[in-house]
Design a protein around this motif. Structure first.
Motif, PDB file in Angstrom:
ATOM      1  N   SER A 140       4.731  29.358  45.933  1.00 10.35           N
ATOM      2  CA  SER A 140       3.985  28.477  44.840  1.00 10.35           C
ATOM      3  C   SER A 140       3.757  27.058  45.858  1.00 10.35           C
ATOM      4  O   SER A 140       4.766  26.746  46.518  1.00 10.35           O
ATOM      5  CB  SER A 140       4.926  28.164  43.851  1.00 10.35           C
ATOM      6  N   SER A 186       0.176  22.533  41.981  1.00 15.92           N
ATOM      7  CA  SER A 186      -1.005  22.737  41.067  1.00 15.92           C
ATOM      8  C   SER A 186      -2.391  22.685  41.405  1.00 15.92           C
ATOM      9  O   SER A 186      -2.402  22.008  42.390  1.00 15.92           O
ATOM     10  CB  SER A 186      -0.789  21.759  39.974  1.00 15.92           C
ATOM     11  N   ASN A 197      -3.219  21.788  47.631  1.00 17.80           N
ATOM     12  CA  ASN A 197      -2.967  21.661  46.102  1.00 17.80           C
ATOM     13  C   ASN A 197      -3.835  20.337  45.483  1.00 17.80           C
ATOM     14  O   ASN A 197      -4.348  19.806  46.487  1.00 17.80           O
ATOM     15  CB  ASN A 197      -1.550  21.561  45.645  1.00 17.80           C
TER      16      ASN A 197
END
Length: 142
Positions: free
Chosen positions: A56, A59, A78
């Motif tokens: 990850s 966002s 991101n």
């Protein structure tokens, strides 16, 4: 004259089917050119896919990002403005650089420089070692 032209046209169009039927018979096909499609053979996989690692990187916000692969590295960005380098073999984060601007694009890289853009038309460049190189403004949104 119009009647003669109409009759000639009708005879010509009627002959198209006759000629088509002639070619069908000549080629050994069913009348009308209808031919059964060849049955598809089952596809046999030659390689097995499996997830080796996943990471990850933050966002994307309202944007859509795709990573860039160059050499032994995977680069990602991101929406918060980070450029991230991951080891392609292990997925381990090697570095993160805060660019100081919101990003709206995934990275592009030639293996030496990584670039990304912002919604305000700003382009940022980061060295493959993780050093912020430069920022430049374009005349439009990226």
């Amino acid at each position: 004259m119009k009647i003669v032209l109409a009759l000639v046209l009708a005879a010509f169009l009627a002959g198209c089917q006759t000629i088509g039927g002639y070619y069908d018979r000549l080629l050994g096909r069913p009348a009308g050119g209808a031919q059964k499609p060849t049955e598809l053979e089952p596809v046999k996989p030659t390689a097995e896919m499996r997830v080796v690692w996943q990471a990850s990187v933050g966002s994307a916000g309202k944007f859509a990002f795709a990573p860039a692969v160059a050499g032994d590295a995977v680069y990602a960005t991101n929406a918060a403005g980070e450029v991230i380098r991951l080891d392609a073999a292990t997925g381990k984060v090697e570095w993160r650089v805060e660019t100081g601007t919101q990003l709206s694009t995934g990275p592009g890289s030639d293996g030496r420089v990584v670039v990304a853009g912002s919604p305000r038309g700003e382009v940022v460049a980061v060295e493959a070692s993780g050093k912020l190189l430069w920022k430049a403004y374009l005349t439009g949104e990226i």
